[in-house]
Design an enzyme around this catalytic site. Structure first.
Site, PDB file in Angstrom:
ATOM      1  N   ARG A  43       0.782  -1.237   0.000  1.00 17.65           N
ATOM      2  CA  ARG A  43       0.000   0.000   0.000  1.00 17.65           C
ATOM      3  C   ARG A  43       0.816   1.290   0.000  1.00 17.65           C
ATOM      4  O   ARG A  43       0.230   2.371  -0.004  1.00 17.65           O
ATOM      5  CB  ARG A  43      -1.000   0.049   1.169  1.00 17.65           C
ATOM      6  CG  ARG A  43      -2.016  -1.036   1.132  1.00 17.65           C
ATOM      7  CD  ARG A  43      -3.186  -0.798   2.042  1.00 17.65           C
ATOM      8  NE  ARG A  43      -2.838  -0.392   3.390  1.00 17.65           N
ATOM      9  CZ  ARG A  43      -3.706   0.101   4.256  1.00 17.65           C
ATOM     10  NH1 ARG A  43      -4.970   0.243   3.931  1.00 17.65           N
ATOM     11  NH2 ARG A  43      -3.331   0.437   5.468  1.00 17.65           N
ATOM     12  N   ASP A  44       2.140   1.231   0.010  1.00 11.65           N
ATOM     13  CA  ASP A  44       2.929   2.466  -0.024  1.00 11.65           C
ATOM     14  C   ASP A  44       4.223   2.254  -0.810  1.00 11.65           C
ATOM     15  O   ASP A  44       5.291   2.698  -0.397  1.00 11.65           O
ATOM     16  CB  ASP A  44       3.228   2.960   1.391  1.00 11.65           C
ATOM     17  CG  ASP A  44       3.624   4.435   1.426  1.00 11.65           C
ATOM     18  OD1 ASP A  44       3.271   5.182   0.484  1.00 11.65           O
ATOM     19  OD2 ASP A  44       4.281   4.846   2.396  1.00 11.65           O
ATOM     20  N   LEU A  45       4.096   1.592  -1.962  1.00 10.41           N
ATOM     21  CA  LEU A  45       5.265   1.379  -2.808  1.00 10.41           C
ATOM     22  C   LEU A  45       5.649   2.705  -3.452  1.00 10.41           C
ATOM     23  O   LEU A  45       4.824   3.361  -4.083  1.00 10.41           O
ATOM     24  CB  LEU A  45       4.961   0.344  -3.891  1.00 10.41           C
ATOM     25  CG  LEU A  45       6.107   0.074  -4.871  1.00 10.41           C
ATOM     26  CD1 LEU A  45       7.297  -0.536  -4.152  1.00 10.41           C
ATOM     27  CD2 LEU A  45       5.641  -0.832  -5.992  1.00 10.41           C
ATOM     28  N   THR A  94       0.784   7.365  -0.348  1.00  3.98           N
ATOM     29  CA  THR A  94       1.440   8.554  -0.882  1.00  3.98           C
ATOM     30  C   THR A  94       0.728   8.947  -2.172  1.00  3.98           C
ATOM     31  O   THR A  94       0.682   8.146  -3.105  1.00  3.98           O
ATOM     32  CB  THR A  94       2.930   8.257  -1.136  1.00  3.98           C
ATOM     33  OG1 THR A  94       3.518   7.818   0.091  1.00  3.98           O
ATOM     34  CG2 THR A  94       3.661   9.492  -1.644  1.00  3.98           C
TER      35      THR A  94
END
Length: 192
Positions: A43-45, A94
């Site tokens: 969920r935040d690559l 992000t």
């Protein structure tokens, strides 16, 4: 670890040729697909969460910061019928790298990471984000409603075939994205 974060490399070089980028993408794909096989969605690559460890044998990407990762719960859709449950309407991640479903605070599966991987590939190959804006809301809205420009429109030196896989990774419909990250990297290898 000896090395640097992927964002530091991109800040120094702006963009990378596909041949140089592929070993990095292979390592990220291996890590993401392993997480997905364990029903974990990152969920935040983003480049800041990829560390490029180096030794005499080359570059070894390490996927970091699983701080907002979700273990998939039973449900419809996703890999093996699994979806990540998030409180309705809450977007976590992000903005530059968020999938349309993530931007809308919807239930997620592994395909949200595939979209984020597409943004990372786009940024690394073109030196630009597929969507940009003056504030986070405008960026999120573009992820939900706008079609990205083909990567070759921003980096004409890219080989034929990159546009097709680059745009497939950024499909609004999760079902239209590649089934896993290694499939996408294999298509980029063929394009190279």
């Amino acid at each position: 670890l000896d090395g640097e974060t992927f964002d530091a490399l991109l800040e120094a070089e702006r963009k990378l040729p596909l041949e140089r980028l592929l070993p990095i993408l292979r390592g990220i794909a291996k890590a993401l697909d392993a997480a997905h096989a364990k029903n974990i969605v990152h969920r935040d690559l983003k480049p800041e969460n990829v560390f490029l460890a180096r030794d005499e044998g080359g570059v070894f990407p390490k996927l970091l910061d699983f701080g907002i990762a979700k273990l998939l719960a039973g449900g419809e859709g996703g890999q093996g019928g699994m979806v990540a449950k998030t409180r309705s309407g809450i977007a976590v991640g992000t903005p530059y790298f968020m999938s349309p479903e993530q931007a809308r605070g919807r239930d997620l599966d592994h395909r949200t990471d595939i979209y984020s991987f597409g943004v990372l590939v786009y940024l690394a190959l073109t030196g630009t984000y597929p969507f940009d804006g003056d504030d986070h809301i405008s960026i999120l809205m573009q992820h939900v409603t706008a079609d990205p420009e083909a990567p070759s429109a921003r980096a004409p030196e890219l080989p034929a075939g990159v546009d097709e896989i680059g745009l497939q990774l950024l499909q609004k419909d999760p079902a239209a994205r590649p089934e896993n990250v290694r499939t996408a990297v294999a298509a980029l290898e063929r394009a190279a």
